[in-house]
Design a protein around this motif. Structure first.
Motif, PDB file in Angstrom:
ATOM      1  N   ALA A   1       0.930  -0.881  -0.266  1.00 13.43           N
ATOM      2  CA  ALA A   1      -0.426  -0.083  -0.024  1.00 13.43           C
ATOM      3  C   ALA A   1       0.984   1.404  -0.061  1.00 13.43           C
ATOM      4  O   ALA A   1       1.217   2.481  -0.391  1.00 13.43           O
ATOM      5  N   HIS A   2       2.049   0.878   1.259  1.00 14.13           N
ATOM      6  CA  HIS A   2       3.023   2.364   0.577  1.00 14.13           C
ATOM      7  C   HIS A   2       3.388   2.311  -0.123  1.00 14.13           C
ATOM      8  O   HIS A   2       3.641   3.709  -0.880  1.00 14.13           O
ATOM      9  N   ALA A   3       3.690   1.260  -1.279  1.00 12.81           N
ATOM     10  CA  ALA A   3       4.607   1.799  -3.055  1.00 12.81           C
ATOM     11  C   ALA A   3       3.759   2.141  -3.943  1.00 12.81           C
ATOM     12  O   ALA A   3       3.756   3.034  -4.975  1.00 12.81           O
ATOM     13  N   GLN A   4       1.777   2.183  -3.442  1.00 16.68           N
ATOM     14  CA  GLN A   4       1.209   3.178  -4.409  1.00 16.68           C
ATOM     15  C   GLN A   4       1.171   3.993  -3.377  1.00 16.68           C
ATOM     16  O   GLN A   4      -0.109   4.995  -4.448  1.00 16.68           O
ATOM     17  N   ASN A   5       1.653   4.731  -2.232  1.00 19.28           N
ATOM     18  CA  ASN A   5       1.273   6.371  -1.870  1.00 19.28           C
ATOM     19  C   ASN A   5      -0.404   5.744  -0.861  1.00 19.28           C
ATOM     20  O   ASN A   5      -0.759   7.415  -1.212  1.00 19.28           O
ATOM     21  N   GLN A   6      -0.227   5.072  -0.571  1.00 15.07           N
ATOM     22  CA  GLN A   6      -1.760   4.322  -0.354  1.00 15.07           C
ATOM     23  C   GLN A   6      -1.450   4.943   1.386  1.00 15.07           C
ATOM     24  O   GLN A   6      -1.261   3.427   2.368  1.00 15.07           O
ATOM     25  N   ILE A   7      -1.679   6.551   1.782  1.00 19.40           N
ATOM     26  CA  ILE A   7      -1.257   5.929   3.536  1.00 19.40           C
ATOM     27  C   ILE A   7      -2.308   5.734   4.049  1.00 19.40           C
ATOM     28  O   ILE A   7      -1.681   5.330   5.497  1.00 19.40           O
ATOM     29  N   ASP A   8      -3.891   5.588   3.769  1.00 15.98           N
ATOM     30  CA  ASP A   8      -4.735   4.950   4.879  1.00 15.98           C
ATOM     31  C   ASP A   8      -4.022   3.947   5.125  1.00 15.98           C
ATOM     32  O   ASP A   8      -4.783   2.816   6.575  1.00 15.98           O
ATOM     33  N   LYS A   9      -4.518   3.344   4.268  1.00 16.71           N
ATOM     34  CA  LYS A   9      -4.505   1.644   3.881  1.00 16.71           C
ATOM     35  C   LYS A   9      -2.840   1.383   4.621  1.00 16.71           C
ATOM     36  O   LYS A   9      -2.902  -0.169   5.034  1.00 16.71           O
ATOM     37  N   THR A  10      -1.966   2.141   4.339  1.00 19.15           N
ATOM     38  CA  THR A  10      -0.968   1.456   4.818  1.00 19.15           C
ATOM     39  C   THR A  10      -1.030   1.819   6.763  1.00 19.15           C
ATOM     40  O   THR A  10      -0.097   0.693   7.194  1.00 19.15           O
ATOM     41  N   LEU A  11      -1.181   2.977   7.226  1.00 20.44           N
ATOM     42  CA  LEU A  11      -1.295   2.612   8.618  1.00 20.44           C
ATOM     43  C   LEU A  11      -2.579   1.404   8.817  1.00 20.44           C
ATOM     44  O   LEU A  11      -2.411   1.114  10.062  1.00 20.44           O
ATOM     45  N   GLU A  12      -3.276   1.641   8.158  1.00 23.16           N
ATOM     46  CA  GLU A  12      -4.882  -0.027   8.742  1.00 23.16           C
ATOM     47  C   GLU A  12      -3.417  -0.958   9.148  1.00 23.16           C
ATOM     48  O   GLU A  12      -3.563  -1.518   9.732  1.00 23.16           O
ATOM     49  N   MET A  13      -2.808  -1.263   7.612  1.00 26.88           N
ATOM     50  CA  MET A  13      -1.908  -2.670   7.951  1.00 26.88           C
ATOM     51  C   MET A  13      -1.199  -2.310   8.637  1.00 26.88           C
ATOM     52  O   MET A  13      -0.918  -3.525   9.037  1.00 26.88           O
ATOM     53  N   LEU A  14      -0.658  -1.787   8.549  1.00 25.29           N
ATOM     54  CA  LEU A  14       0.947  -1.283  10.209  1.00 25.29           C
ATOM     55  C   LEU A  14      -0.472  -1.908  11.645  1.00 25.29           C
ATOM     56  O   LEU A  14       0.435  -2.557  12.508  1.00 25.29           O
TER      57      LEU A  14
END
Length: 135
Positions: free
Chosen positions: A83-96
């Motif tokens: 998700a971070h590689a796609q610059n999808q910060i909200d998804k990145t935070l959710e997965m973290l």
């Protein structure tokens, strides 16, 4: 002059149907994930090919299929990377957040969280909303 039209034999149609069924079966098998290990393996392949959306989907699927908490944590962290590689910060935070829920000591998840904070992609408030202890 013979005006008889050429009509393919019934055998040709049966052969055509058999070929289509075989092709459909192998396509289905190739695109059906049976367990978490296969999903994760496929996700790593997609990530290496820079197909981050497909990688995210497969890492997420693998995490949901896994029973081991350490595996779930790793797979959610990998989904965060995609998700971070796609610059999808909200998804990145959710997965973290999910990765740290299953293993609060997941160093890779913590490193990504800190890197995003240092790069000013997120704020301390964003981390506080997640309710995770990353220090």
């Amino acid at each position: 002059m013979n005006s008889k039209k050429y009509i393919p034999s019934i055998g040709f149609f049966i052969l055509l149907i058999a070929f289509a069924a075989t092709f459909s079966f192998f396509y289905w098998v190739e695109n059906t994930v049976l367990d978490a290990t296969q999903a994760e393996s496929r996700a790593h392949s997609y990530f290496a090919e820079k197909k981050y959306s497909k990688a995210y989907e497969n890492f997420f699927q693998a995490a949901n299929l896994s029973e081991n908490f350490d595996d779930k944590s790793r797979q959610f962290r990998c989904a965060a990377n995609a998700a971070h590689a796609q610059n999808q910060i909200d998804k990145t935070l959710e997965m973290l957040a999910k990765a740290l829920k299953y293993n609060k000591n997941n160093e890779n998840a913590i490193s990504l969280l800190k890197a995003m904070l240092n790069a000013k992609q997120i704020t301390q408030q964003d981390i506080d909303k997640l309710g995770v202890d990353y220090k």
